[in-house]
Scaffold this active site. Sequence first.
Site, PDB file in Angstrom:
ATOM      1  N   CYS A  38       5.730   1.445   9.176  1.00  0.00           N
ATOM      2  CA  CYS A  38       5.855   0.823  10.486  1.00  0.00           C
ATOM      3  C   CYS A  38       4.949   1.539  11.491  1.00  0.00           C
ATOM      4  O   CYS A  38       4.910   2.768  11.493  1.00  0.00           O
ATOM      5  CB  CYS A  38       7.311   0.908  10.934  1.00  0.00           C
ATOM      6  SG  CYS A  38       7.671   0.034  12.463  1.00  0.00           S
ATOM      7  N   PRO A  39       4.187   0.806  12.250  1.00  0.00           N
ATOM      8  CA  PRO A  39       4.169  -0.625  12.522  1.00  0.00           C
ATOM      9  C   PRO A  39       3.101  -1.397  11.733  1.00  0.00           C
ATOM     10  O   PRO A  39       2.898  -2.575  11.986  1.00  0.00           O
ATOM     11  CB  PRO A  39       3.866  -0.689  14.007  1.00  0.00           C
ATOM     12  CG  PRO A  39       2.881   0.417  14.202  1.00  0.00           C
ATOM     13  CD  PRO A  39       3.381   1.519  13.259  1.00  0.00           C
TER      14      PRO A  39
END
Length: 93
Positions: free
Chosen positions: A17-18
């Site tokens: 993430c992201p």
Amino acid sequence: MQDDGAITHLDLSGLKCPLPVLRTAKALRGMAPGSLLTVICTDPMAAIDIPNLVREAGDALVRQERGSHGLSFTIRKGTIREGVAEIPQVPPH
């Protein structure tokens, strides 16, 4: 990213993430309305992030699966009509 004609495949295994949601968004931006994108990823946060991205973008989450190799999402790119996102209807299985 691999395109087999009907479905574009995006393998994001190993990214955290992201990056999975950002790369999915970038891939969807370049696709024609009604096209299918299959995304494979291993980041557990993608189970939340990618469905949210799809909903907010006006696309359709056709399938979401969790398997031994991670998460898999099949997304149908929505269409834009008069500035409003229109989600294509997916026939029942």
